[in-house]
Write an enzyme that holds these catalytic residues in place. Structure first.
Site, PDB file in Angstrom:
ATOM      1  N   HIS A   1      10.700  18.186  29.849  1.00  0.00           N
ATOM      2  CA  HIS A   1      11.344  18.585  28.594  1.00  0.00           C
ATOM      3  C   HIS A   1      10.332  18.984  27.521  1.00  0.00           C
ATOM      4  O   HIS A   1      10.707  19.610  26.531  1.00  0.00           O
ATOM      5  CB  HIS A   1      12.277  17.479  28.080  1.00  0.00           C
TER       6      HIS A   1
ATOM      7  N   LEU B   1      22.707  15.183  51.157  1.00  0.00           N
ATOM      8  CA  LEU B   1      23.893  15.094  52.011  1.00  0.00           C
ATOM      9  C   LEU B   1      25.015  16.000  51.525  1.00  0.00           C
ATOM     10  O   LEU B   1      26.015  16.166  52.230  1.00  0.00           O
ATOM     11  CB  LEU B   1      24.407  13.652  52.065  1.00  0.00           C
ATOM     12  N   GLY B   2      24.884  16.554  50.343  1.00  0.00           N
ATOM     13  CA  GLY B   2      25.923  17.433  49.834  1.00  0.00           C
ATOM     14  C   GLY B   2      27.174  16.702  49.409  1.00  0.00           C
ATOM     15  O   GLY B   2      28.286  17.245  49.517  1.00  0.00           O
ATOM     16  N   VAL B   3      27.020  15.480  48.939  1.00  0.00           N
ATOM     17  CA  VAL B   3      28.180  14.718  48.463  1.00  0.00           C
ATOM     18  C   VAL B   3      27.861  14.129  47.097  1.00  0.00           C
ATOM     19  O   VAL B   3      26.701  13.834  46.777  1.00  0.00           O
ATOM     20  CB  VAL B   3      28.566  13.580  49.434  1.00  0.00           C
TER      21      VAL B   3
ATOM     22  N   ASP C   1      12.198  14.746  35.383  1.00  0.00           N
ATOM     23  CA  ASP C   1      11.632  15.082  34.069  1.00  0.00           C
ATOM     24  C   ASP C   1      10.110  15.048  34.088  1.00  0.00           C
ATOM     25  O   ASP C   1       9.478  14.568  33.161  1.00  0.00           O
ATOM     26  CB  ASP C   1      12.179  14.153  32.980  1.00  0.00           C
TER      27      ASP C   1
ATOM     28  N   GLY D   1       6.851  13.092  20.295  1.00  0.00           N
ATOM     29  CA  GLY D   1       5.483  13.580  20.444  1.00  0.00           C
ATOM     30  C   GLY D   1       4.701  12.767  21.448  1.00  0.00           C
ATOM     31  O   GLY D   1       3.696  13.229  21.988  1.00  0.00           O
ATOM     32  N   ASN D   2       5.143  11.521  21.724  1.00  0.00           N
ATOM     33  CA  ASN D   2       4.513  10.704  22.760  1.00  0.00           C
ATOM     34  C   ASN D   2       4.948  11.133  24.161  1.00  0.00           C
ATOM     35  O   ASN D   2       4.336  10.726  25.155  1.00  0.00           O
ATOM     36  CB  ASN D   2       4.866   9.221  22.594  1.00  0.00           C
ATOM     37  N   SER D   3       6.026  11.903  24.246  1.00  0.00           N
ATOM     38  CA  SER D   3       6.528  12.318  25.553  1.00  0.00           C
ATOM     39  C   SER D   3       5.433  13.007  26.356  1.00  0.00           C
ATOM     40  O   SER D   3       4.754  13.915  25.862  1.00  0.00           O
ATOM     41  CB  SER D   3       7.708  13.267  25.392  1.00  0.00           C
TER      42      SER D   3
END
Length: 410
Positions: A150, A309-311, A180, A252-254
């Site tokens: 982000h 698995l598509g679920v 992220d 800003g710490n991200s």
């Protein structure tokens, strides 16, 4: 009569006073036990306990219970300063400045055809730059940098600033919106590199230092402890396994570093829980054991490869368990099945209760997603389900999880 008694008054008074003095000095004359000095009380009790054999029950003195004494609290275990840890880690933590060009909204009148006819189709469009501040961590001498997705999302240009004053443009190697995390690369020589700690070995109560660029004021260090490990169900990302800390983490710490008392990287600071926008002592960092895997996947493959698995699954409640004919709330219920996905090809349906994959019981939807993501695509595994009250086992070939579309990456 009075003349006869007066000579006896003074001898009686003197006798009473003498008796009071004698009783005060020698209380045993009335049968009262002599008081024992406090220093000798325990010894007296011990002697009495040994000499009361055959005595009446009222005079029995029991020995004191044996209590477990706690060891003295050590006061010299931790350092008086964490300057050495900061000196090891801080040079590898950088400031990240990302910017993107956006078009300003045109005047509302320009959407009216009547006014547009005076300007034609060549109406000048005004543009402006949006910038964001964050942090990153240099993790290799080749110039690879870990930060948050982000922090650099949608950026047209990314510039980094090192603690030693050098600046450089950064290239995006790859990103993983679902965790992220993002990997950047900078082209500079003699880069400071942070060392990795084994985040799984960290314990609640360990010292933690957060290093980053809060509010753009410049590199800052804050201290706290590890408040919890394995935090999930926060709604921050599909794959959550956060380290929680009370070290102050602010905007800003991200993307910055959470390090231990020796300056080794424990995690990448990612989010805070706050009602004011500032630090409330509840911050979250992606642990290095997960960040290392994401880093290697992005560098080697250019993307993160996860099993699929598509679920879509959801937690099963007691009421749902009863409606499915289960004795207890176990497993997860399949809410939807992606058309053409592995689950669809294996015959899974919405409403099926997923109990286990390859013999491993499933208890929580998020844990199940993480377990499925760790499975190598192409593997064929037995899956145990309950359908209409009947237990079934189906074989399913695990696929590769598709990359989220921009609409999913919000």
């Amino acid at each position: 009569m009075r003349r006869f008694l007066m000579p006896l008054v003074w001898p009686v008074i003197c006798g009473v006073l003498l008796a009071i003095v004698l009783l005060n000095q020698f209380p045993q004359l009335l049968g009262t036990p002599q008081s024992v000095a406090p220093e000798a009380s325990s010894q007296h009790a011990s002697n009495s306990a040994q000499n009361t054999t055959g005595a009446d029950s009222e005079s029995i003195v029991r020995p004191a219970p044996e209590l477990r004494e706690a060891a003295p609290m050590p006061r010299s275990g931790g350092p008086a300063s964490y300057a050495e840890a900061v000196e090891r880690a801080a040079p590898a933590v950088i400031n990240v400045y990302s910017s993107r060009e956006v078009e300003r909204e045109q005047h509302p009148l320009m959407s009216d055809p009547f006014f547009r006819q005076f300007f034609g189709d060549e109406t000048p469009r005004r543009q402006r730059m949006l910038s964001s501040l964050g942090s990153g961590v240099i993790v290799s001498a080749e110039g690879y940098v870990l930060t948050n997705h982000h922090v650099i999302r949608g950026a047209d240009q990314i510039q980094v600033a090192l603690r030693d004053g050098r600046e450089a443009l950064a290239e995006v190697v790859g990103t993983d919106p679902e965790s992220d995390l993002a990997v950047l690369k900078i082209d500079l020589d003699n880069l400071p590199v942070i060392s990795f700690a084994q985040s799984q070995d960290a314990k609640v109560g360990d010292i933690a230092l957060a290093i980053g660029n809060p509010f753009g004021v410049g590199q800052t260090v804050t201290m706290g402890i590890i408040s919890a490990k394995g935090r999930n169900h926060l709604g921050l990302s599909p794959y959550e396994d956060f380290i929680q800390t009370d070290a102050a983490i602010n905007p800003g710490n991200s993307g910055g570093a959470l390090v231990n008392a020796k300056g080794a990287l424990l995690g990448i600071n990612t989010a805070i829980f706050s009602r004011s926008g500032g630090s409330n002592g509840i911050g979250f960092a992606i642990p290095t054991n997960l960040a290392r895997e994401i880093l290697n996947e992005i560098i080697v493959h250019g993307r993160v490869i996860r099993g699929w698995l598509g679920v879509e699954v959801q937690e099963i409640t007691s009421n749902l368990a009863a409606s499915f004919g289960l004795n207890a709330a176990q497993g997860v219920v399949i809410a939807s099945v992606a058309r053409g996905g592995p689950g669809d090809q294996a015959g899974l349906r919405p409403g099926d209760v997923l109990l286990s994959i390859d013999g491993k019981p499933i208890l929580d939807p998020r844990v199940a997603m993480a377990d499925i993501a760790d499975i190598q695509p192409g593997s064929t595994l037995p899956v145990k389900i309950v359908r209409d009250g009947e237990a079934l086992t189906v074989e399913i070939t695990v696929g590769e999880r598709p990359i989220p579309t921009p609409s999913e990456d919000s």
